[in-house]
Design a protein around this motif. Structure first.
Motif, PDB file in Angstrom:
ATOM      1  N   MET A  27      34.748  48.595  42.919  1.00  0.00           N
ATOM      2  CA  MET A  27      35.788  48.832  42.116  1.00  0.00           C
ATOM      3  C   MET A  27      35.479  48.880  40.607  1.00  0.00           C
ATOM      4  N   GLU A  28      35.980  49.625  39.944  1.00  0.00           N
ATOM      5  CA  GLU A  28      35.636  49.493  38.420  1.00  0.00           C
ATOM      6  C   GLU A  28      35.971  48.261  37.766  1.00  0.00           C
ATOM      7  N   SER A  29      35.200  47.905  36.887  1.00  0.00           N
ATOM      8  CA  SER A  29      35.740  46.646  36.155  1.00  0.00           C
ATOM      9  C   SER A  29      37.051  46.706  35.419  1.00  0.00           C
ATOM     10  N   VAL A  30      37.854  45.792  35.100  1.00  0.00           N
ATOM     11  CA  VAL A  30      38.922  45.601  34.181  1.00  0.00           C
ATOM     12  C   VAL A  30      38.524  45.455  32.853  1.00  0.00           C
ATOM     13  N   VAL A  31      38.879  46.086  32.073  1.00  0.00           N
ATOM     14  CA  VAL A  31      38.370  45.967  30.675  1.00  0.00           C
ATOM     15  C   VAL A  31      39.566  45.689  29.673  1.00  0.00           C
ATOM     16  N   ILE A  32      39.447  44.296  29.066  1.00  0.00           N
ATOM     17  CA  ILE A  32      40.923  43.906  28.137  1.00  0.00           C
ATOM     18  C   ILE A  32      40.272  44.004  26.536  1.00  0.00           C
ATOM     19  N   TYR A  33      41.065  44.610  25.773  1.00  0.00           N
ATOM     20  CA  TYR A  33      40.971  44.604  24.267  1.00  0.00           C
ATOM     21  C   TYR A  33      42.002  43.655  23.846  1.00  0.00           C
ATOM     22  N   ALA A  34      41.709  42.335  23.270  1.00  0.00           N
ATOM     23  CA  ALA A  34      42.746  41.428  23.198  1.00  0.00           C
ATOM     24  C   ALA A  34      42.342  40.520  21.862  1.00  0.00           C
ATOM     25  N   ASP A  35      43.231  39.835  21.507  1.00  0.00           N
ATOM     26  CA  ASP A  35      42.946  38.593  20.284  1.00  0.00           C
ATOM     27  C   ASP A  35      43.689  37.420  20.847  1.00  0.00           C
ATOM     28  N   ARG A  73      47.554  36.705  24.862  1.00  0.00           N
ATOM     29  CA  ARG A  73      47.015  35.459  25.868  1.00  0.00           C
ATOM     30  C   ARG A  73      47.869  35.684  27.188  1.00  0.00           C
ATOM     31  N   ALA A  74      49.153  36.048  27.352  1.00  0.00           N
ATOM     32  CA  ALA A  74      49.724  36.367  28.580  1.00  0.00           C
ATOM     33  C   ALA A  74      48.881  36.946  29.461  1.00  0.00           C
ATOM     34  N   VAL A  75      48.228  38.301  29.117  1.00  0.00           N
ATOM     35  CA  VAL A  75      47.450  39.088  29.906  1.00  0.00           C
ATOM     36  C   VAL A  75      46.351  38.344  30.313  1.00  0.00           C
ATOM     37  N   LEU A  76      45.753  37.637  29.386  1.00  0.00           N
ATOM     38  CA  LEU A  76      44.435  36.877  29.689  1.00  0.00           C
ATOM     39  C   LEU A  76      44.615  35.649  30.679  1.00  0.00           C
ATOM     40  N   ILE A  77      45.723  35.024  30.787  1.00  0.00           N
ATOM     41  CA  ILE A  77      46.195  34.105  31.731  1.00  0.00           C
ATOM     42  C   ILE A  77      46.158  34.403  33.094  1.00  0.00           C
ATOM     43  N   PHE A  78      46.536  36.037  33.108  1.00  0.00           N
ATOM     44  CA  PHE A  78      46.792  36.643  34.646  1.00  0.00           C
ATOM     45  C   PHE A  78      45.491  36.960  34.844  1.00  0.00           C
ATOM     46  N   CYS A  79      44.536  37.477  34.284  1.00  0.00           N
ATOM     47  CA  CYS A  79      43.110  37.651  34.375  1.00  0.00           C
ATOM     48  C   CYS A  79      42.536  36.308  35.117  1.00  0.00           C
ATOM     49  N   GLU A  80      43.063  35.237  34.496  1.00  0.00           N
ATOM     50  CA  GLU A  80      42.288  33.835  34.827  1.00  0.00           C
ATOM     51  C   GLU A  80      42.836  33.369  36.251  1.00  0.00           C
ATOM     52  N   ILE A  81      44.228  33.861  36.544  1.00  0.00           N
ATOM     53  CA  ILE A  81      45.061  33.268  37.819  1.00  0.00           C
ATOM     54  C   ILE A  81      44.393  34.264  38.841  1.00  0.00           C
ATOM     55  N   ALA A  82      43.998  35.670  38.472  1.00  0.00           N
ATOM     56  CA  ALA A  82      43.569  36.650  39.377  1.00  0.00           C
ATOM     57  C   ALA A  82      42.171  36.303  39.920  1.00  0.00           C
ATOM     58  N   LYS A  83      41.619  35.531  39.039  1.00  0.00           N
ATOM     59  CA  LYS A  83      39.830  35.234  39.167  1.00  0.00           C
ATOM     60  C   LYS A  83      39.334  36.507  38.971  1.00  0.00           C
ATOM     61  N   ILE A  84      39.821  37.512  38.335  1.00  0.00           N
ATOM     62  CA  ILE A  84      38.856  38.599  38.413  1.00  0.00           C
ATOM     63  C   ILE A  84      37.804  38.534  37.039  1.00  0.00           C
ATOM     64  N   SER A  85      36.671  39.229  37.460  1.00  0.00           N
ATOM     65  CA  SER A  85      35.732  39.184  36.299  1.00  0.00           C
ATOM     66  C   SER A  85      36.052  40.396  35.423  1.00  0.00           C
ATOM     67  N   TYR A  86      36.525  40.300  34.087  1.00  0.00           N
ATOM     68  CA  TYR A  86      36.992  41.421  33.302  1.00  0.00           C
ATOM     69  C   TYR A  86      35.951  41.404  32.197  1.00  0.00           C
ATOM     70  N   LYS A  87      35.917  42.441  31.384  1.00  0.00           N
ATOM     71  CA  LYS A  87      35.156  42.761  30.179  1.00  0.00           C
ATOM     72  C   LYS A  87      36.051  42.544  29.058  1.00  0.00           C
ATOM     73  N   PHE A  88      35.877  41.543  28.200  1.00  0.00           N
ATOM     74  CA  PHE A  88      36.508  41.081  27.013  1.00  0.00           C
ATOM     75  C   PHE A  88      36.183  41.749  25.623  1.00  0.00           C
TER      76      PHE A  88
END
Lengths: 219, 219
Positions: A1-9, A16-31
């Motif tokens: 599966m392709e990586s999730v890529v997040i553009y954020a501040d 931050r709300a999106v990043l919290i769910f990346c952490e809860i989902a324990k997915i490795s994402y490109k930030f």
């Protein structure tokens, strides 16, 4: 599966709300960090990434999403997070959806836009927009009253018995008000709820940068 | 099954969007008219119906919803409308959700708030709020540009191949701009799409009152 890529501040509430769910989902994402205050969202090269030139933006395969609530719901469904975050039951889901749509023009306008107007207004608009300040103050007070009434009857802001996505996005917005030293003493139920959500480990982890910089962010 | 009860005003965009889905779902619903311009939403007795004192509000059994997008999604799921309106597929649904959440702070702020400020501002705020006018104009132009770019690549505003809830709520917002005689000549794809959505029978039926009163609503 392709990586999730997040553009954020980290200084943006919906990011931050999106990043919290990346952490809860324990997915490795490109930030990729994109700083709003440095006008990096307005750069031409960022328009190629984000059709709306906003953060957060998520890319997963061919899918591009640029609204935090839509990104979070997608992550919850795609990575099959526990049902409490965004329930499958039609009625519970309707209650959470009701909060998520109410959020934009009420809590976000009252908190996020207020802070943005005072913090970035001088840079983006040449000054603080006074009418907007008035509207934001009205909206925030109304929104806090609505939340207080909800929390007198229910454990969580989405009128649910378990913590949901509504609580996370709500917390991220209210915590931003610490930049203007607001307190919640007129809203005792909201204060108790706020402290509780702030103790969730993923919420604490993602807010580290915000709290570290907070003394310098005071308005 | 208990009746669906809708509190709404035909001159309110999100109300019309909800009523269109009541028609599409072919449910018999109890309709209560609540007029925004007559400040009927602010009456104490209405607070007992709608926790947010806004229209539309929907009551179905014990469930009270007061956000149009949440109401519509609930109706689609509860009454099992065709999948195109709010797809089950995670990716298609994410695209529609992305539109629905984008809508509030972009198209709605640019259209609905602009018209409300000019129409009701003198009554609610003692005058037209000039800063708000400027922000609404900026937001609307940005929003129309985003929609035009979407419609250059996709048939519908939710970046879908079939008509969805996104198209209905978008139409209801843009049509309100006829009160200020706006045209879409700078946005050819948006104009074609707008005309197409306006031909859907349920859209026409629910807009009868608005179009009948439009000559008297011009600002």
């Amino acid at each position: 599966m392709e990586s999730v890529v997040i553009y954020a501040d980290y200084l943006s509430q919906p990011c931050r709300a999106v990043l919290i769910f990346c952490e809860i989902a324990k997915i490795s994402y490109k930030f990729h960090e994109v700083r709003v205050i440095k006008k990096q969202t307005l750069r031409d090269e960022y328009a190629k990434v984000s059709p709306s030139r906003t953060v957060p933006t998520m890319i997963h395969g061919d899918l591009i999403l640029y609204e935090s609530h839509a990104i979070i719901i997608y992550l919850i469904e795609k990575f099959k997070l526990k049902d409490n975050w965004y329930p499958n039951d039609i009625i519970k889901r309707a209650l959470v959806n009701n909060y998520l749509h109410w959020h934009h023009m009420n809590l976000r306008l009252g908190c996020g836009w207020y802070v943005f107007n005072r913090w970035a207004g001088p840079m983006f608009y040449g000054g603080i927009l006074k009418d907007l300040d008035v509207i934001c103050n009205e909206r925030r007070e109304d929104a806090f009253q609505v939340l207080e009434r909800i929390l007198e009857k229910h454990k969580f802001v989405g009128r649910t018995d378990e913590v949901s996505v509504a609580d996370i996005v709500c917390y991220c917005e209210i915590v931003q008000m610490l930049m203007v030293d607001i307190d919640l003493k007129g809203y005792p139920q909201l204060q108790i709820w706020f402290d509780g959500i702030g103790r969730i480990p993923e919420v604490q982890k993602v807010h580290k940068t915000f709290f570290r910089l907070l003394p310098r962010l005071k308005l």
